[in-house]
Design a protein around this motif. Structure first.
Motif, short mmCIF file in Angstrom:
data_model
loop_
_atom_site.label_atom_id
_atom_site.label_comp_id
_atom_site.label_asym_id
_atom_site.label_seq_id
_atom_site.Cartn_x
_atom_site.Cartn_y
_atom_site.Cartn_z
N THR A 34 118.71 -41.09 103.23
CA THR A 34 117.66 -42.08 103.43
C THR A 34 117.93 -43.30 102.57
O THR A 34 118.61 -43.22 101.55
N HIS A 35 117.39 -44.43 102.99
CA HIS A 35 117.62 -45.70 102.32
C HIS A 35 116.97 -45.72 100.94
O HIS A 35 115.82 -45.31 100.78
N TYR A 36 117.72 -46.19 99.94
CA TYR A 36 117.18 -46.33 98.58
C TYR A 36 116.94 -47.79 98.22
O TYR A 36 115.87 -48.16 97.75
N SER A 37 117.95 -48.66 98.46
CA SER A 37 117.81 -50.06 98.06
C SER A 37 118.79 -50.93 98.83
O SER A 37 119.76 -50.45 99.43
N LEU B 175 114.21 -52.32 96.17
CA LEU B 175 113.97 -50.90 96.41
C LEU B 175 113.17 -50.71 97.70
O LEU B 175 112.07 -51.26 97.85
N GLY B 176 113.74 -49.96 98.63
CA GLY B 176 113.05 -49.64 99.87
C GLY B 176 112.94 -50.78 100.86
O GLY B 176 112.32 -50.62 101.91
N GLY B 177 113.51 -51.95 100.57
CA GLY B 177 113.36 -53.11 101.44
C GLY B 177 114.67 -53.63 101.95
O GLY B 177 115.75 -53.28 101.45
N PHE B 178 114.59 -54.55 102.94
CA PHE B 178 115.77 -55.10 103.57
C PHE B 178 115.77 -56.63 103.54
O PHE B 178 116.64 -57.26 104.16
N LYS B 179 114.80 -57.27 102.86
CA LYS B 179 114.70 -58.72 102.86
C LYS B 179 114.62 -59.25 101.43
O LYS B 179 114.09 -58.58 100.54
N GLU C 84 123.89 -51.81 101.10
CA GLU C 84 122.77 -50.87 101.06
C GLU C 84 123.18 -49.59 100.35
O GLU C 84 124.35 -49.19 100.39
N THR C 85 122.21 -48.96 99.72
CA THR C 85 122.45 -47.74 98.95
C THR C 85 121.57 -46.62 99.47
O THR C 85 120.37 -46.82 99.68
N GLY C 86 122.18 -45.46 99.67
CA GLY C 86 121.43 -44.28 100.06
C GLY C 86 121.11 -43.42 98.86
O GLY C 86 121.77 -43.49 97.83
#
Length: 728
Positions: A258-261, A280-284, A304-306
């Motif tokens: 799952t996506h971390y950062s 953290l937890g976002g894409f923007k 991106e970091t998982g």
């Protein structure tokens, strides 16, 4: 050993036929019934690292070497005790109370602790290509100690880290997060590796390395897919603060994650202008003000970091072009020149503290409506120099600050509450322990005697003009110079001085003994290096030249004992040479050479009758002349950089108005950011934006800055006024 007492009642046999060999002891506490017993076994090999085996900690120490002829070299330490054992131990305890060097290694290890790797576990298998290494948190033992960097090394399991496969170098982000994501392209499938970690405190101390943990990679890698930057590639007319967006999180392989950062980066050509913090937890992420310039080309990236697989690779570049002008209101006014300068240059550099700049005035075009509101923007380059001793509620700096000044740091804004001046340049007993013998501030003229010059009691000429070939004797006696044996036990002393960080600058301090002659110690500044040469050992040491803006003076220290000479530049040990002065008198004299063409430069030369510690040498380096201890409102953490916030001002009026400095009013600040870019002279800056200010209708406007700190720079091309017309 490591607190385990080893007491053998009979010799421990050494077995094996092959020579030469190194002999080590493997020491452990082995469970026996309801207790544990000390166990020591000989092992053979070039190198061993402490480890945990079957739940039992094993410690290794090298005790000897046996060469090919069977000759034994004993590495054990033997202490001859001629008194009662209890009396001897009590004396050692007293020594530890009074001698700070008696237990430095123990104190250092106690202060730093030793990291313990949590992931991967020992002998872990099926580890991916980009594992996230984690370790236990640092627990401070002494007050005001904290982590400021972590170093991670990875090597093949069969190797010894002498040339590691991967070395992170000091990493402050990893220190804050207790985690480090291994970058891709280093680890291969189905291979065995080992990882170790150490950390550095804000005192500069490094911990010992952790126990190395061995792990095996998977037969097939799973990893976080390379993301894309969405909607920005090829776009033109981009405004000052675009929002960058990364694509959805995805994994290559069969391991769920799952996506971390997400992290974002902006480049101009090959130069990295900005890296965002991890979102953290976002894409923007919206870029901060002051980073982009109008009409320029830039590239945006993201990665991106998982939570399990770690970091992806950086995305491919998304290239974009900024607008010809950044417009917040109806118009963006770009100014032409600094029309009025006070204690500053016409190009915008503050020559003194409290400098002022005022721009040319700009008028609304004929036929356009009156202006009614405006916002002022400015980029201020340069920062406050922070010295050791800076805390979250006190700044130590050579720069001048005043009560109620505002200071911007990476931890927020603070207000100056009080300022205390401290001038240590003429203080002989610098450390308050009587070790200071004398100090020369180089303010008076040289007095020539034969081929040498005597330093008068008040000092000698400044660093500008002390010519080689004249020599310097550090007291009024001729020709004996001084005899450190009179005040320095066992020929033990330290000299500390400064030289200017200027091209082709040089400095020298020589010492001599009756039987060995002169020991020349000569330092020279070239365009990219500082080179320190010593004649007695024939050794030259080079380091990269420090930034002359941050270090206008270079600090030098020479630490001499009867069997060693150590050289320090800016608080860092660069050379440690073995010598043998025996019981001879060691005389110190100044530059002496037959070249006749160089000029030697030095200032604030200090003589101490003992060896100084590294921390003491750094304190001397930082306290050169006038120091200010500045009490500030408390910040969340100790700042690593700080900027004095100047005052933004503006003046408005009718068409044809001619403004003076008295016409400008102070503007409240709405936004302020810290940044670093590629400017070759002053890359560190703060970007300031005023509140949106409403005024009676006006057709002429000018802006300025007041209370600027000495040395900061504001380019007229990096300020802007945004205006709104009446009714907009």
């Amino acid at each position: 050993m490591e607190g385990i007492r080893i007491d053998l009642d009979k010799p421990l046999p050494i077995t094996g036929d092959s020579l030469p060999k190194s002999v080590w002891l493997d020491v452990s506490l082995t469970p026996q019934g309801s207790t544990v017993v000390a166990k020591a076994e000989p092992v053979y090999g070039d190198s061993f690292t402490d480890e945990v085996r079957d739940g039992i900690k094993h410690y290794f120490v090298k005790v000897g070497e046996i060469d090919g002829a069977g000759k034994v070299k004993d590495f054990r330490t033997v202490v001859e005790i001629n008194t009662d054992l209890i009396d001897y131990l009590l004396a050692q305890i007293e020594k530890h109370k009074t001698d700070p060097d008696a237990h430095m290694e123990l104190l250092a290890k106690l202060a730093t602790g030793v990291p313990e790797i949590i992931f991967p576990e020992k002998s872990a298998v099926d580890v991916g290509e980009t594992p996230v290494f984690t370790w236990g948190k640092f627990v401070p033992i002494f007050i005001n100690t904290a982590l400021n960097a972590v170093q991670v090394q990875v090597d093949h399991a069969s190797k010894d880290f002498s040339s590691p496969l991967f070395d992170s170098g000091p990493d402050s982000v990893a220190a804050a997060q207790n985690r480090f994501a291994m970058p891709p392209k280093y680890l291969l499938v189905s291979n065995m590796y080992k990882v170790r970690v150490r950390w550095r405190l804000n005192t500069g101390q490094w911990s010992p390395w952790s126990v190395a943990v061995v792990f095996t990679t998977k037969a097939e890698f799973n990893y976080v897919a390379r993301p894309d930057v969405l909607g920005l590639d090829g776009v033109t007319g981009v405004q000052e603060r675009p929002e960058i967006e990364g694509s959805a999180f995805a994994v290559v392989g069969d391991v769920p994650d799952t996506h971390y950062s997400t992290q974002f980066m902006v480049k101009k050509g090959d130069a990295v202008l900005h890296k965002s913090p991890e979102v953290l937890g976002g894409f923007k992420y919206q870029l901060p003000a002051g980073l982009l310039q109008p009409g320029k080309d830039y590239d945006a990236y993201c990665k991106e970091t998982g939570k399990v697989l770690g970091e992806s690779e950086w995305s491919y570049a998304a290239s974009f072009h900024t607008a010809a002008a950044f417009i917040t209101g109806d118009a963006a006014i770009l100014l032409v020149a600094w029309a009025i300068v006070v204690k500053a240059t016409a190009t915008g550099t503050a020559l003194e503290n409290l400098a002022e700049l005022y721009s040319n005035s700009t008028e609304q075009e004929a036929g356009e409506g009156d202006w009614a509101e405006y916002v002022v923007n400015a980029k201020v380059r340069g920062r406050i120099k922070l010295l050791s001793g800076t805390k979250n509620n006190e700044i130590v700096t050579p720069d001048l600050l005043e009560v109620n000044d505002q200071v911007r740091t990476e931890h927020g804004t603070a207000t100056v509450e009080s300022v205390t001046e401290q001038n240590t340049s003429t203080k002989i007993d610098f450390f308050g322990d009587g070790s200071g013998v004398d100090v020369w501030t180089f303010e008076d003229s040289l007095v020539s005697v034969g081929n040498r010059n005597i330093i008068p009691s008040a000092g000698l000429v400044g660093y500008e003009e002390m010519k080689i070939g004249k020599g310097v004797i550090l007291n009024d006696a001729i020709p004996t110079s001084f005899n450190p044996n009179q005040t320095s036990p066992n020929n033990t002393f330290t000299f500390s001085w400064f030289m200017p960080n200027i091209l082709d600058g040089s400095s020298s301090l020589n010492y001599t003994t009756p039987s060995q002659g002169d020991h020349m110690s000569y330092v020279r500044v070239d365009s990219s290096i500082v080179k320190w040469t010593t004649r007695f050992s024939g050794s030259s040491v080079e380091i990269p030249r420090p930034d002359s803006n941050e270090y206008p003076f270079i600090h030098l220290a020479l630490v001499v004992t009867k069997n060693s000479v150590k050289r320090y530049i800016n608080g860092e040990l660069i050379a440690d040479a073995s010598v043998n002065f025996g019981n001879e008198t060691v005389y110190i004299m100044g530059p002496e050479s037959n070249t006749g063409s160089r000029y030697l430069r030095m200032n604030q030369l200090r003589w101490f009758n003992r060896v100084l510690t590294v921390d003491e040498i750094k304190q001397l380096m930082n306290e050169f002349g006038l120091i200010h201890k500045v009490k500030i409102t408390e910040l969340p953490d100790v700042p690593a950089r700080a900027h004095k916030i100047p005052i933004l001002v503006a003046a408005t009026g009718d068409a044809g108005s001619s403004f003076t400095a008295n016409d400008f009013e102070e503007l409240p600040i709405a936004e302020i950011n810290i940044g670093t870019d590629t400017d070759p002279d002053s890359p560190d800056y703060i970007y300031m934006k005023s509140v949106r200010k409403a005024k009676p209708p006006f057709r002429s406007i000018s802006m300025g800055l007041k209370k600027m700190a000495k040395g900061v720079k504001v380019l007229v091309a990096e300020v802007r006024i945004d205006t709104w017309k009446l009714g907009a």
